[in-house]
Design a protein around this motif. Sequence first.
Motif, PDB file in Angstrom:
ATOM      1  N   LYS A   1      -2.176   9.325  -0.248  1.00 37.89           N
ATOM      2  CA  LYS A   1      -0.959   8.868   0.421  1.00 37.89           C
ATOM      3  C   LYS A   1      -1.192   8.605   1.902  1.00 37.89           C
ATOM      4  N   GLN A   2      -1.897   9.504   2.556  1.00 38.28           N
ATOM      5  CA  GLN A   2      -2.183   9.295   3.977  1.00 38.28           C
ATOM      6  C   GLN A   2      -3.202   8.177   4.170  1.00 38.28           C
ATOM      7  N   LEU A   3      -4.173   8.079   3.265  1.00 37.66           N
ATOM      8  CA  LEU A   3      -5.124   6.962   3.322  1.00 37.66           C
ATOM      9  C   LEU A   3      -4.400   5.632   3.209  1.00 37.66           C
ATOM     10  N   ALA A   4      -3.443   5.532   2.281  1.00 36.29           N
ATOM     11  CA  ALA A   4      -2.694   4.289   2.090  1.00 36.29           C
ATOM     12  C   ALA A   4      -1.976   3.880   3.369  1.00 36.29           C
TER      13      ALA A   4
ATOM     14  N   PHE B   1       0.809  -1.214   0.000  1.00 32.05           N
ATOM     15  CA  PHE B   1       0.000   0.000   0.000  1.00 32.05           C
ATOM     16  C   PHE B   1       0.845   1.268   0.000  1.00 32.05           C
ATOM     17  N   VAL B   2       2.121   1.140   0.357  1.00 32.86           N
ATOM     18  CA  VAL B   2       2.951   2.343   0.482  1.00 32.86           C
ATOM     19  C   VAL B   2       4.245   2.264  -0.320  1.00 32.86           C
ATOM     20  N   THR B   3       4.413   1.239  -1.135  1.00 32.38           N
ATOM     21  CA  THR B   3       5.641   1.142  -1.915  1.00 32.38           C
ATOM     22  C   THR B   3       5.643   2.180  -3.027  1.00 32.38           C
ATOM     23  N   GLN B   4       6.808   2.716  -3.303  1.00 30.15           N
ATOM     24  CA  GLN B   4       6.993   3.633  -4.432  1.00 30.15           C
ATOM     25  C   GLN B   4       7.484   2.889  -5.667  1.00 30.15           C
ATOM     26  N   GLU B   5       7.754   1.591  -5.509  1.00 28.38           N
ATOM     27  CA  GLU B   5       8.327   0.796  -6.597  1.00 28.38           C
ATOM     28  C   GLU B   5       7.229   0.117  -7.406  1.00 28.38           C
ATOM     29  N   THR B   6       7.394   0.134  -8.706  1.00 24.06           N
ATOM     30  CA  THR B   6       6.431  -0.526  -9.580  1.00 24.06           C
ATOM     31  C   THR B   6       7.103  -0.814 -10.915  1.00 24.06           C
ATOM     32  N   PHE B   7       6.288  -1.109 -11.938  1.00 25.05           N
ATOM     33  CA  PHE B   7       6.782  -1.362 -13.292  1.00 25.05           C
ATOM     34  C   PHE B   7       5.864  -0.629 -14.264  1.00 25.05           C
ATOM     35  N   LEU B   8       6.452  -0.031 -15.301  1.00 27.98           N
ATOM     36  CA  LEU B   8       5.675   0.757 -16.245  1.00 27.98           C
ATOM     37  C   LEU B   8       6.017   0.405 -17.688  1.00 27.98           C
ATOM     38  N   THR B   9       5.048   0.611 -18.552  1.00 33.81           N
ATOM     39  CA  THR B   9       5.263   0.639 -19.992  1.00 33.81           C
ATOM     40  C   THR B   9       5.128   2.099 -20.431  1.00 33.81           C
ATOM     41  N   PRO B  10       5.533   2.431 -21.645  1.00 34.83           N
ATOM     42  CA  PRO B  10       5.351   3.813 -22.108  1.00 34.83           C
ATOM     43  C   PRO B  10       3.893   4.279 -22.046  1.00 34.83           C
ATOM     44  N   SER B  11       2.951   3.385 -22.352  1.00 26.50           N
ATOM     45  CA  SER B  11       1.540   3.770 -22.319  1.00 26.50           C
ATOM     46  C   SER B  11       1.084   4.100 -20.905  1.00 26.50           C
TER      47      SER B  11
ATOM     48  N   ASP C   1       9.219  11.082  -4.289  1.00 23.92           N
ATOM     49  CA  ASP C   1       8.449  11.522  -3.127  1.00 23.92           C
ATOM     50  C   ASP C   1       7.442  12.599  -3.510  1.00 23.92           C
ATOM     51  N   SER C   2       7.781  13.385  -4.508  1.00 18.81           N
ATOM     52  CA  SER C   2       6.905  14.482  -4.924  1.00 18.81           C
ATOM     53  C   SER C   2       5.756  14.027  -5.819  1.00 18.81           C
ATOM     54  N   ASP C   3       5.829  12.779  -6.323  1.00 17.48           N
ATOM     55  CA  ASP C   3       4.753  12.257  -7.167  1.00 17.48           C
ATOM     56  C   ASP C   3       3.528  11.952  -6.309  1.00 17.48           C
ATOM     57  N   PRO C   4       2.331  12.077  -6.865  1.00 17.33           N
ATOM     58  CA  PRO C   4       1.124  11.798  -6.071  1.00 17.33           C
ATOM     59  C   PRO C   4       0.816  10.309  -5.935  1.00 17.33           C
ATOM     60  N   TYR C   5       1.541   9.476  -6.667  1.00 16.32           N
ATOM     61  CA  TYR C   5       1.229   8.046  -6.698  1.00 16.32           C
ATOM     62  C   TYR C   5       2.018   7.284  -5.641  1.00 16.32           C
ATOM     63  N   LEU C   6       1.329   6.359  -4.972  1.00 18.45           N
ATOM     64  CA  LEU C   6       1.964   5.562  -3.919  1.00 18.45           C
ATOM     65  C   LEU C   6       1.175   4.273  -3.734  1.00 18.45           C
ATOM     66  N   GLY C   7       1.834   3.136  -3.935  1.00 20.31           N
ATOM     67  CA  GLY C   7       1.213   1.851  -3.645  1.00 20.31           C
ATOM     68  C   GLY C   7       0.162   1.432  -4.660  1.00 20.31           C
ATOM     69  N   ILE C   8      -0.387   0.241  -4.446  1.00 17.16           N
ATOM     70  CA  ILE C   8      -1.290  -0.340  -5.441  1.00 17.16           C
ATOM     71  C   ILE C   8      -2.640   0.362  -5.495  1.00 17.16           C
ATOM     72  N   LEU C   9      -3.010   1.114  -4.454  1.00 12.05           N
ATOM     73  CA  LEU C   9      -4.282   1.840  -4.499  1.00 12.05           C
ATOM     74  C   LEU C   9      -4.241   2.982  -5.502  1.00 12.05           C
ATOM     75  N   SER C  10      -3.063   3.457  -5.851  1.00 19.11           N
ATOM     76  CA  SER C  10      -2.941   4.563  -6.794  1.00 19.11           C
ATOM     77  C   SER C  10      -2.675   4.070  -8.209  1.00 19.11           C
ATOM     78  N   GLU C  11      -2.676   2.769  -8.407  1.00 17.50           N
ATOM     79  CA  GLU C  11      -2.413   2.237  -9.739  1.00 17.50           C
ATOM     80  C   GLU C  11      -3.682   2.245 -10.584  1.00 17.50           C
ATOM     81  N   VAL C  12      -3.483   2.237 -11.886  1.00 16.78           N
ATOM     82  CA  VAL C  12      -4.596   2.319 -12.830  1.00 16.78           C
ATOM     83  C   VAL C  12      -5.620   1.212 -12.580  1.00 16.78           C
ATOM     84  N   SER C  13      -5.155   0.030 -12.247  1.00 19.69           N
ATOM     85  CA  SER C  13      -6.073  -1.108 -12.091  1.00 19.69           C
ATOM     86  C   SER C  13      -7.144  -0.820 -11.047  1.00 19.69           C
ATOM     87  N   PHE C  14      -6.753  -0.377  -9.856  1.00 18.37           N
ATOM     88  CA  PHE C  14      -7.729  -0.128  -8.804  1.00 18.37           C
ATOM     89  C   PHE C  14      -8.585   1.096  -9.112  1.00 18.37           C
TER      90      PHE C  14
END
Length: 566
Positions: free
Chosen positions: A487-490, A325-335, A363-376
């Motif tokens: 981020k705080q919710l996560a 829920f709080v990891t900053q690490e993920t995997f991306l494609t160009p899309s 740290d300045s990005d708004p995305y954090l963890g799987i709750l901020s991913e496109v899927s959810f």
Amino acid sequence: MTQAIINIRGKVPVRVKARRMYRPLAVPALIAGVALGALAPLHATLAETNLVRLTPAEYTRTIHDVFGASIRVADNKVQPGFRDEGLLALGERKLTITSAELEQYEKLAQDIAVQIVEPRRRAVLVQCKPKSATAADNACAEQFIRRAGLLLLRRPLTDREAQAFVAIQSESAQKLGSFNAGLASAMSRMLVDPEFLFRVERSKQDSASGQMQLDAYSRASRLSFFLWDSAPDAELLAAAQSGKLLSQQELNQQIERMLGSPRMEEGVRTFFTDMLNFDKFATLSKDTGLYPQFTKNVQEDAQEQTLRTIVDQLLNKNAEYRDLFVTQETFLTPSLAALYGVSLPRSQELGGAVPWVAYRFADSDPYLGILSEVSFLSLNSHPARTSPTLRGKALREIFLCQKVPPPPGNVNFNLVQDTTNPKFKTVRQRLSAHASEAMCAGCHKITDPMGLSMENFTTAAGFRADENNTPIDAHGALNGKNFDGLKQLAQVIRDDPATTSCLIKRAFSYGTARQPNADERKWLADLQSELGKDGVRWRELMRRVALSPGFFVAPGEQPLSADAGH
């Protein structure tokens, strides 16, 4: 005409006639070397038999594990079933097979069987040469049928069963003038056998505990589908055949071997695909006028991003579950990077296949963890607008195991859906007015505070600071914990004890395809207390659940004899 046997209502085997036509053709890989010499017949009189239908993914994976990944399973369109207590895996125990689905299985079996006996594959798989390519060869056919039957039915064939399949081969080979066609007929029949289409869990009363305990082969299947989401391999079946799997020492050894296998990745992927409701992607749609970048490929990438993140964290890094829920690490494609508004190295976009790039949000990005991913974010939104209610409901039900009741049938949603009303410029304002109705207040009280904290993210996961030129208010609270923004919710979700207890309960129910009883719920609560000290790590959780007192206890349903239908 040959006879197929299908299970109706999960209880009674019923014979259904099905016409088959075969043509020689097609190709495979390798049936794992299974020793046929020492396979004991099924002697035991078994007191209980329970049935769990294979999911489409389990069906396909089993075919690939037995006959090779080059086998096409393109027409496996049988519906995945329904959710029970948040999991498709629980619904599988209650599923039947309709006549329309049986026809699909029939066509699928024919196509797979023809591929199995295609000359190039047959040379690898059959491992014996028929006396004539234009006639039956019962000895050669039986050798292959017994080896394949052990892996497909997840137990040795009885002599009666083996001879029945050999007879199908013989009759078809004589009529069609082809050994291949005859063997394809036998294999096609085996692939619609209820003991292939269903996980058949046989049990008998344990004299020490008085409980209905699974037999050795059923234990092998339950363990394998739990950890690998596929049928048992040759080594696990050998442990079942020898009876060693009934001993604690051998069970421990097999579990350790399986936990260390690369096949664990498929087990992790399938569990979270089920838990996260990824089956909903099949019907997901977005307004392409508003979100032109949200293409079908992006939907597929969104699922893969989350699964890659989970596999990397839980298996590769052995990280704690809650850190998802709080990891900053993920995997991306160009899309995906375009949706998130971040850039990838240009060199990564060159070449043939679309690359996956390990990425760490700043740290300045708004995305954090799987709750901020496109899927959810996209799965729990409407096609053209966000939905704090859907997102909050998903958080409650998926991650906290808290059921949210459906809305009353006479609720008027016009106020919430009207995004042009100048009096209510933001979703928070519209929901506040809507939830003032007595019949709506209760449910919105438990969903909206969390969902509104995600309002900075559009239905396609793009970030926004305002709505209709009005700043978004993303504050909320859960169990007395205040938060402002995702981020705080996560972090609050991560630290909530219900997050770990929910996962532990899900894992047990997923593995046993049933809800825990009162004693098992107490055991699961104790497990949460133990694992909570150091964090819930995936392999350790799977180990504990597989070794739990109730893991091999049968739910106790309709009796069915071992030879039913043959």
